[in-house]
Design a protein around this motif. Structure first.
Motif, mmCIF file in Angstrom:
data_model
loop_
_atom_site.group_PDB
_atom_site.id
_atom_site.type_symbol
_atom_site.label_atom_id
_atom_site.label_comp_id
_atom_site.label_asym_id
_atom_site.label_seq_id
_atom_site.Cartn_x
_atom_site.Cartn_y
_atom_site.Cartn_z
ATOM 1 N N GLY A 115 3.297 -5.434 2.284
ATOM 2 C CA GLY A 115 2.569 -6.017 1.159
ATOM 3 C C GLY A 115 3.019 -5.380 -0.146
ATOM 4 O O GLY A 115 3.245 -6.069 -1.153
ATOM 5 N N MET A 116 3.178 -4.061 -0.138
ATOM 6 C CA MET A 116 3.594 -3.372 -1.371
ATOM 7 C C MET A 116 5.007 -3.777 -1.792
ATOM 8 O O MET A 116 5.305 -3.843 -2.986
ATOM 9 N N ILE B 184 4.509 -6.990 -3.592
ATOM 10 C CA ILE B 184 3.855 -6.785 -4.892
ATOM 11 C C ILE B 184 4.833 -6.144 -5.883
ATOM 12 O O ILE B 184 5.052 -6.646 -6.990
ATOM 13 N N TYR C 245 -5.917 -3.079 -5.694
ATOM 14 C CA TYR C 245 -5.469 -2.107 -4.682
ATOM 15 C C TYR C 245 -4.786 -0.917 -5.377
ATOM 16 O O TYR C 245 -3.916 -1.111 -6.235
ATOM 17 N N GLU D 104 -6.977 -9.799 -8.089
ATOM 18 C CA GLU D 104 -7.189 -9.548 -6.660
ATOM 19 C C GLU D 104 -8.602 -10.049 -6.412
ATOM 20 O O GLU D 104 -9.557 -9.514 -6.968
ATOM 21 N N SER E 264 -5.120 -11.187 0.020
ATOM 22 C CA SER E 264 -5.048 -10.711 1.409
ATOM 23 C C SER E 264 -6.379 -10.823 2.150
ATOM 24 O O SER E 264 -6.413 -11.117 3.346
ATOM 25 N N SER F 135 -0.802 -8.997 1.818
ATOM 26 C CA SER F 135 -0.340 -7.986 2.752
ATOM 27 C C SER F 135 -0.472 -8.646 4.114
ATOM 28 O O SER F 135 -1.580 -8.841 4.619
ATOM 29 N N LEU G 282 4.125 -4.270 9.838
ATOM 30 C CA LEU G 282 3.897 -4.361 8.390
ATOM 31 C C LEU G 282 4.614 -5.583 7.840
ATOM 32 O O LEU G 282 5.683 -5.954 8.339
ATOM 33 N N GLY G 283 4.049 -6.180 6.803
ATOM 34 C CA GLY G 283 4.730 -7.304 6.168
ATOM 35 C C GLY G 283 4.010 -7.735 4.912
ATOM 36 O O GLY G 283 2.846 -7.390 4.689
HETATM 37 C C1 LIG Z 1 -5.703 -5.556 -0.788
HETATM 38 C C2 LIG Z 1 -4.382 -4.968 -0.360
HETATM 39 N N1 LIG Z 1 -3.275 -5.418 -0.948
HETATM 40 C C3 LIG Z 1 -2.060 -4.916 -0.616
HETATM 41 C C4 LIG Z 1 -1.941 -3.930 0.327
HETATM 42 C C5 LIG Z 1 -0.576 -3.379 0.627
HETATM 43 O O1 LIG Z 1 -0.085 -3.870 1.828
HETATM 44 P P1 LIG Z 1 0.919 -3.065 2.778
HETATM 45 O O2 LIG Z 1 0.181 -1.908 3.337
HETATM 46 O O3 LIG Z 1 1.320 -4.100 3.785
HETATM 47 O O4 LIG Z 1 2.068 -2.612 1.940
HETATM 48 C C6 LIG Z 1 -3.068 -3.456 0.990
HETATM 49 C C7 LIG Z 1 -2.952 -2.417 2.042
HETATM 50 O O5 LIG Z 1 -3.902 -1.806 2.450
HETATM 51 C C8 LIG Z 1 -4.334 -3.985 0.621
HETATM 52 O O6 LIG Z 1 -5.468 -3.547 1.192
#
Ligand SMILES: Cc1ncc(COP(=O)(O)O)c(C=O)c1O
Length: 386
Positions: free
Chosen positions: A83-84, A87, A108, A151, A182, A202, A214-215
């Motif tokens: 997810g990061m 982003i 986040y 968000e 997410s 995420s 993860l993705g």
């Molecule tokens: C709301 C939200 N966005 C983004 C992320 C980031 O995702 P990732 O851990 O897959 O990089 C998270 C991870 O906890 C999250 O809770």
């Protein structure tokens, strides 16, 4: 034919390329070779569309991307390693030095951290706003505002932004909008249909659903996804592997089914906590007691199963309570089959506590909700001696 969600995730166009295999094979290859130089040169002219190298396109990943684009009513989607990665890759691709970003202050934690890095190193200006009122965004707009980052709901206090209102404001001002969706998944929220430009997930959470990979993904208009692919995807290289894509495709098949169950379980436990004598307040948009419940009913078709509650019990005692839980495991993240608990602020939820540090976040998995409620009670009994 207009397909429902369950059909969308279950049905595929019959693919004659793969011997009629009902699941797409894992294309476990880094590069693609060509029959002659002419076809190679032709592909190299359009690397965003062609299969040249898997740090660009891979058929297993592309298949997943097309499924997600369909669910989100998007022209295109790009899957990332986390997810990061989605982003950071998207923000980095779209922002330039001197641009201004408005971001919700409950975003986040690492997203905020990344924006702060852009601000410090590359002179991207960032304003954090509460975001519950349209005026928060109106007041923060500047001539150089390039992007509004949302968000909704947030994953600590579960605050919402009005997607339709913010999208209209942004369009009038010529500003891009991006949302981390997410918590809701495309089963319960389709931000592009409210006019938002880009939606992020995420996929580590509900899409995977099994806490085993993860993705991340970003979806939206083709020209924006191409820009992100060109600058944030290919160059950073944080791509999703074909094997992960295959696990995500498997998760996607049951996403609507699991979300129905998560929604039901989450609401049963949240309603129970809402009436609990030790609990002051439950932050769950599906409860009538949530200050933005009307907005939730407008823009969400259902509810994720992550929520928080505030209590009179001290943080120290809450941690003992978490230790005494038998079915909730202590850990960050959410979206899998297993129920989880965290107490107080975590790096992901720096502002979770607000004025009240005695807060816990519960993620409700696929267990029987009655078991979870009994577990919560036995753990309270074991630490609070009357
Ligand atoms: C709301 C939200 N966005 C983004 C992320 C980031 O995702 P990732 O851990 O897959 O990089 C998270 C991870 O906890 C999250 O809770």
């Amino acid at each position: 034919m207009d397909q429902g969600l369950h059909t969308k995730v279950s049905h595929d166009v019959v693919d004659t390329k793969h011997y009629g295999a009902v699941t797409i094979p894992i294309y476990q290859n880094s590069l693609f070779a060509f029959e002659n130089y002419e076809s190679f040169e032709l592909a190299m002219q359009d690397v965003l569309a062609a299969n040249v190298y898997s740090r660009g396109n891979n058929p297993t990943v592309q298949y997943l991307e097309s499924k997600i684009a369909d669910l989100e009513a998007a022209e295109q989607a790009r899957c990332f390693a986390s997810g990061m990665a989605a982003i950071a890759g998207s923000l980095h691709a779209l922002l330039r030095s001197g641009d201004h970003v408005i971001c919700v202050n409950q975003a986040y934690g690492p997203t905020r951290q990344f924006l702060d890095e852009l601000s410090e190193r590359y002179r991207v200006e960032v304003t954090y706003v509460d975001g519950c009122l349209l005026a928060d965004f109106e007041d923060a707009l500047r001539p150089n505002t390039r992007l509004i980052y949302l968000e909704s709901p947030t994953s600590g206090l579960f605050q919402l932004q009005d997607l339709e209102e913010v999208a209209t404001l942004a369009k009038t001002a010529g500003v891009l909008t991006m949302i981390d969706s997410s918590w809701a998944t495309p089963c319960f929220q389709r931000p592009l249909t409210w006019g938002i430009d880009l939606v992020l997930h995420s996929m580590t959470k509900y899409f995977s659903g099994h806490s085993d990979c993860l993705g991340g993904v970003v979806a939206g208009r083709a020209y924006l996804i191409d820009e992100i692919a060109n600058k944030g995807y290919m160059l950073f290289g944080g791509v999703m592997t074909p094997h992960t894509a295959s696990l995500m495709i498997r998760g996607l098949r049951t996403l609507p089914l699991r979300m129905e169950r998560h929604q039901r379980n989450g609401l049963i436990v949240a309603e129970y906590m809402d009436k609990h004598p030790l609990v002051n307040r439950v932050n769950h948009p599906g409860l009538p007691s949530h200050p933005q419940h009307a907005l939730a009913r407008k823009q969400l078709d259902g509810y994720g199963s992550l929520f928080s509650f505030e209590t009179q019990v001290s943080v120290a005692l809450l941690k003992k309570w978490a230790d005494a839980l038998r079915y909730f495991r202590i850990g960050v993240s959410w979206g899998g089959f297993e129920s989880l608990v965290t107490v107080g602020e975590t790096p992901a939820n720096r502002n979770l506590a607000g004025n009240n540090p005695s807060v816990a976040r519960l993620y409700i998995g696929l267990e029987d909700p009655q078991t979870l409620i009994e577990d919560i009670e036995q753990a309270f009994r074991s630490v609070i001696k009357t």
